[in-house]
Design an enzyme around this catalytic site. Structure first.
Site, PDB file in Angstrom:
ATOM      1  N   GLY A  38       0.812  -1.218   0.000  1.00 31.45           N
ATOM      2  CA  GLY A  38       0.000   0.000   0.000  1.00 31.45           C
ATOM      3  C   GLY A  38       0.841   1.262   0.000  1.00 31.45           C
ATOM      4  O   GLY A  38       0.511   2.245   0.665  1.00 31.45           O
ATOM      5  N   SER A  48      -0.098   5.578  -1.416  1.00 33.11           N
ATOM      6  CA  SER A  48      -0.802   6.701  -0.804  1.00 33.11           C
ATOM      7  C   SER A  48      -0.655   6.644   0.713  1.00 33.11           C
ATOM      8  O   SER A  48      -0.214   5.644   1.278  1.00 33.11           O
ATOM      9  CB  SER A  48      -2.292   6.687  -1.180  1.00 33.11           C
ATOM     10  OG  SER A  48      -2.928   5.535  -0.646  1.00 33.11           O
ATOM     11  N   TYR A  99     -13.787  -4.274  10.806  1.00 36.92           N
ATOM     12  CA  TYR A  99     -12.490  -3.597  10.754  1.00 36.92           C
ATOM     13  C   TYR A  99     -11.735  -3.827  12.056  1.00 36.92           C
ATOM     14  O   TYR A  99     -10.548  -4.174  12.050  1.00 36.92           O
ATOM     15  CB  TYR A  99     -12.659  -2.105  10.504  1.00 36.92           C
ATOM     16  CG  TYR A  99     -11.333  -1.371  10.467  1.00 36.92           C
ATOM     17  CD1 TYR A  99     -10.506  -1.465   9.345  1.00 36.92           C
ATOM     18  CD2 TYR A  99     -10.891  -0.618  11.549  1.00 36.92           C
ATOM     19  CE1 TYR A  99      -9.275  -0.822   9.305  1.00 36.92           C
ATOM     20  CE2 TYR A  99      -9.665   0.039  11.515  1.00 36.92           C
ATOM     21  CZ  TYR A  99      -8.865  -0.078  10.398  1.00 36.92           C
ATOM     22  OH  TYR A  99      -7.642   0.549  10.370  1.00 36.92           O
TER      23      TYR A  99
END
Length: 323
Positions: A48, A51, A204
Site C-alpha cells: 500500500g 498513498s 475492521y
C-alpha cells in the site's frame, strides 16, 4: 442568516464538537532523523505504498538510500506516487521498484512472492501497511469478507511466503500496521467470515485485532531466527483509508478543516513504522506493539496466546497453508 447557512453552521458546530470529543488534539510528532546511510543496501517491501502512510514511509526510506519495493494494487497510482517521492527525495538516494500486489487475491499474493523470491537476493524489512476500512460488504476473490481478507489473511499469506527469504537475510524485520480500533473488536470464531451478520465497524476492528494476534504468535515462532516482528498503531491520520465513510455534504468542508487540526499528517503517521524499520533501539525486540515510537500496553484480548494460536491455525487453513 439564510436557512442553508444556518444549517451549515449548526452541522459544522456539531462536527467540530464531535471531533473534539472523539479525537483530542494530538501532541506534535517529532520527525525522526537518521543517517543518510542508515538503510543503504537494504531492501524494504511496503504494501500500500501508493498513498497515505505507505507513500510517506516509502519516501523516507528512499531518502535513507533503501531499495524500496512498492507493493500496490493500482500500477498507475503507484507510478505516480513513485515519481512524486523520487522528486522529493532528490538525486543520489535509494531505488524504487513497483510490483503489483492485490491483497484481495491470494493468487496475486502468491505471484508477487514468487516474483520477489526469484528476483531479490534479500529482503531486510517487510512492512504490512495496506488496509481497507469499513467498506460495504464485499468479498475477496477467494470469498473472504473484504476487511478480514485484505487486512489479515492477505498479509498472513504474504508474510509466510517471504519468511524463508527474510530468514536468509537476517537480521531482518517485519512491521505490522494495526489500529487502536482493535479495542472495539473481538475474533468471532463462530462467524469469522461474517456470513451471518456484517457490521463494517466491527469487522475492521476484528481485522486489526487479528493483526496483533498474528504478530504475537509469529514472534514466538521466529525466536532464534534473527527475524523480528512488531506491530504499531499509527493514530488518526489524514489518508484515503476513510473513503467509504459517508459524511453529509454540508459537513465535508468542516470535517476537512477539522482533520487538519486533529489528525496526523501521513508523514507524522509514518514515523512509528519508520522507527520499527530502521532504529537500532528496537534491534532484537519482537512481539511488541508501538505507538508514537514507544512501546504500547495492549488490552488482554490482544495478548491472548490461546486465541492467537487458534487464529493462526484457522488462518493457515483459510489461505491454503494447512499441513
Amino acid at each position: 442568516m439564510s436557512a442553508p447557512l444556518l444549517i451549515a453552521a449548526v452541522v459544522g458546530g456539531g462536527v467540530l464538537l464531535l471531533m473534539r470529543r472523539l479525537f483530542p488534539r494530538q501532541k506534535a510528532v517529532k520527525l525522526l532523523r537518521y543517517s543518510g546511510e542508515n538503510m543503504r543496501g537494504k531492501t524494504v517491501i511496503v504494501t500500500g505504498a501508493n498513498s497515505g502512510i505507505g507513500k510517506a514511509l516509502a519516501g523516507e526510506l528512499l531518502k535513507l538510500r533503501a531499495r524500496v519495493i512498492m507493493a500496490c494494487r493500482d500500477p498507475r497510482s503507484a507510478e505516480e506516487a513513485a515519481q512524486d517521492i523520487r522528486k522529493q527525495a532528490g538525486p543520489e538516494n535509494g531505488e524504487v521498484v513497483i510490483k503489483h500486489l492485490d491483497l484481495a487475491s491470494l493468487r496475486s499474493v502468491r505471484n508477487f512472492c514468487e516474483e520477489v523470491t526469484q528476483e531479490e537476493s534479500q529482503v531486510d524489512v517487510l512492512i504490512n501497511n495496506a488496509g481497507i476500512y469499513q467498506c460495504p460488504y464485499t468479498k475477496t476473490d477467494e470469498g473472504f469478507e473484504m476487511q478480514l481478507g485484505v487486512n489479515h489473511l492477505g498479509h498472513f499469506l504474504l508474510t509466510h511466503l517471504l519468511l524463508d527469504l527474510l530468514k536468509a537475510s537476517a537480521p531482518s524485520r517485519i512491521v505490522v500496521v494495526s489500529s487502536k480500533l482493535y479495542k472495539y473488536g473481538r475474533i468471532n470464531f463462530d462467524d469469522l467470515n461474517s456470513e451471518n451478520n456484517y457490521n463494517k465497524a466491527f469487522c475492521y476492528s476484528q481485522s486489526k485485532l487479528a493483526n496483533l494476534l498474528f504478530t504475537l504468535e509469529l514472534a514466538h515462532r521466529l525466536e532464534g531466527t534473527g527475524v523480528t516482528v512488531n506491530a504499531l498503531t499509527p493514530g488518526i491520520v489524514r489518508t484515503r483509508l476513510g473513503r467509504h465513510i459517508q459524511i453529509p455534504l454540508l459537513a465535508k468542508p468542516l470535517f476537512y478543516l477539522a482533520s487538519l487540526v486533529f489528525f496526523k499528517s501521513p508523514l507524522e503517521g509514518a514515523q512509528t513504522p519508520l522507527y520499527l524499520a530502521c532504529s537500532p533501539e528496537v534491534e532484537g525486540v519482537s512481539g511488541k506493539c508501538f505507538a508514537n515510537c514507544e512501546e504500547e500496553e495492549l488490552l488482554p484480548k490482544a495478548t491472548d496466546e490461546e486465541a492467537a494460536k487458534k487464529l493462526w491455525d484457522i488462518s493457515r487453513r483459510m489461505v491454503g497453508l494447512a499441513d
